[in-house]
Scaffold this motif. Sequence first.
Motif, PDB file in Angstrom:
ATOM      1  N   LEU A  59      70.138 -43.013  23.611  1.00 48.53           N
ATOM      2  CA  LEU A  59      70.611 -44.218  24.282  1.00 48.53           C
ATOM      3  C   LEU A  59      72.014 -44.567  23.785  1.00 48.53           C
ATOM      4  O   LEU A  59      72.216 -44.840  22.589  1.00 48.53           O
ATOM      5  N   ARG A  60      72.995 -44.530  24.700  1.00 50.75           N
ATOM      6  CA  ARG A  60      74.347 -44.947  24.363  1.00 50.75           C
ATOM      7  C   ARG A  60      74.445 -46.462  24.489  1.00 50.75           C
ATOM      8  O   ARG A  60      73.550 -47.113  25.052  1.00 50.75           O
ATOM      9  N   PRO A  61      75.521 -47.082  23.986  1.00 45.63           N
ATOM     10  CA  PRO A  61      75.620 -48.546  24.042  1.00 45.63           C
ATOM     11  C   PRO A  61      75.452 -49.134  25.438  1.00 45.63           C
ATOM     12  O   PRO A  61      74.899 -50.226  25.594  1.00 45.63           O
ATOM     13  N   ASP A  62      75.915 -48.410  26.474  1.00 49.17           N
ATOM     14  CA  ASP A  62      75.843 -48.947  27.836  1.00 49.17           C
ATOM     15  C   ASP A  62      74.728 -48.310  28.665  1.00 49.17           C
ATOM     16  O   ASP A  62      74.757 -48.354  29.890  1.00 49.17           O
ATOM     17  N   ASP A  63      73.715 -47.755  28.007  1.00 54.94           N
ATOM     18  CA  ASP A  63      72.622 -47.072  28.703  1.00 54.94           C
ATOM     19  C   ASP A  63      71.390 -47.955  28.854  1.00 54.94           C
ATOM     20  O   ASP A  63      71.157 -48.885  28.063  1.00 54.94           O
ATOM     21  N   VAL A  64      70.586 -47.594  29.853  1.00 55.77           N
ATOM     22  CA  VAL A  64      69.286 -48.221  30.082  1.00 55.77           C
ATOM     23  C   VAL A  64      68.239 -47.112  30.137  1.00 55.77           C
ATOM     24  O   VAL A  64      68.409 -46.127  30.862  1.00 55.77           O
ATOM     25  N   LEU A  65      67.167 -47.271  29.370  1.00 53.71           N
ATOM     26  CA  LEU A  65      66.022 -46.361  29.446  1.00 53.71           C
ATOM     27  C   LEU A  65      65.003 -46.978  30.388  1.00 53.71           C
ATOM     28  O   LEU A  65      64.593 -48.131  30.210  1.00 53.71           O
ATOM     29  N   ILE A  66      64.610 -46.215  31.406  1.00 49.42           N
ATOM     30  CA  ILE A  66      63.708 -46.726  32.436  1.00 49.42           C
ATOM     31  C   ILE A  66      62.402 -45.941  32.416  1.00 49.42           C
ATOM     32  O   ILE A  66      62.413 -44.701  32.429  1.00 49.42           O
ATOM     33  N   ASP A  67      61.291 -46.675  32.363  1.00 47.83           N
ATOM     34  CA  ASP A  67      59.987 -46.065  32.616  1.00 47.83           C
ATOM     35  C   ASP A  67      59.838 -45.997  34.131  1.00 47.83           C
ATOM     36  O   ASP A  67      59.711 -47.034  34.803  1.00 47.83           O
ATOM     37  N   ILE A  68      59.873 -44.786  34.684  1.00 49.54           N
ATOM     38  CA  ILE A  68      59.806 -44.623  36.130  1.00 49.54           C
ATOM     39  C   ILE A  68      58.364 -44.851  36.599  1.00 49.54           C
ATOM     40  O   ILE A  68      57.421 -44.292  36.042  1.00 49.54           O
ATOM     41  N   ALA A  69      58.223 -45.672  37.625  1.00 47.63           N
ATOM     42  CA  ALA A  69      56.904 -45.928  38.205  1.00 47.63           C
ATOM     43  C   ALA A  69      56.684 -45.109  39.465  1.00 47.63           C
ATOM     44  O   ALA A  69      55.587 -44.578  39.687  1.00 47.63           O
ATOM     45  N   TYR A  70      57.744 -45.004  40.280  1.00 44.60           N
ATOM     46  CA  TYR A  70      57.630 -44.302  41.560  1.00 44.60           C
ATOM     47  C   TYR A  70      58.929 -43.567  41.861  1.00 44.60           C
ATOM     48  O   TYR A  70      60.011 -44.039  41.533  1.00 44.60           O
TER      49      TYR A  70
END
Length: 349
Positions: free
Chosen positions: A27-38
């Motif tokens: 994760l970089r400072p401007d990143d978002v980690l997303i749990d993908i649902a669909y």
Amino acid sequence: MSTITHAIAAPSPGAPLAPTTIERRDLRPDDVLIDIAYAGICHSDIHQAKEDWGEAIFPMVPGHEIAGVVAAVGSAVTKYQVGDRVGVGCMVDSCGECEYCRAGREQFCVKGNVQTYNGVGFDGENTYGGYSRQVVVKDAFVCRIPDGIGLDVAAPLLCAGITTYSPLRQWGAGPGKKVAVIGLGGLGHMAVKLAAAMGAEVTVLSQSLKKQEDGLRLGATDYFATSDESTFEALAGRFDLILNTVSAKLPIDAYLGLLRVGGAMVNVGAPGEPLSYNAFSLLGGNKVLAGSMIGGIAETQEMLDFCAEHGIGAEIELISAGQVNEAYERVENSDVRYRFVIDTATIGA
């Protein structure tokens, strides 16, 4: 630290997709980690997995219609927080400096936008798409999915939705305008819903009348079979805008004859062979033949907000990871109404 996540990949051109694991970056400072649902299945996923559009990168994890929930954010991210409902579309980065990026039209980035999959990031790493359990994306390329839309029916909006919304907006679909939509498929059904919600009078032009009931239910006021030659006589000079959503070679001159003076026919489908037309089909009525490609991030967010306001989602068939190859075959046979969406909780389960 980097994340190892379950995914579905095409190991080589045209090969069946199979379970695998991939590594998502730290994760970089401007990143978002997303749990993908669909994750929606777009026809372009199939074209690229089969290498129909030129040399591709394998193994390939397709998917650019992504809906999920924020699992973590980088230290500099302020727009999103854990638990937010978000989506990711066809691109995950751009230079941010050229005239198009500064104007919010990142899809036309001079340096080249970074595709969500089958692409190479500015860091030199290959990109992998939404047929997976998690994804890491730069926060500027993440959109918020309003509470008024289910995540499952929202996923296809990140491609099919913006691909049709953008040209409808650009070419003025709205009250008093007559809009024709060629094809009632993954793109076409969204075009009908969106154009009707914008206040336009919508007509579907399809090869046959077998989906007529659906077209009228989705918001069309008329539905005509293009296999009937009388259709082109009956509708001559009627439409302000024709949105062509099919990826097939069409008799362009015949369709241009359906436009009013000053009308526009806009292509969002991508046929594998060139389209031809007679210049006089345009000159005789100051008509326009144009193309359109997705939209920028700001316009994609505008589209999602519009859909929430008007209660619009895609018409979907929810499938498990084990049904993806069958779904690919059905898409190629036009046997889906109107978008397959993968329940990503079944990937690696």
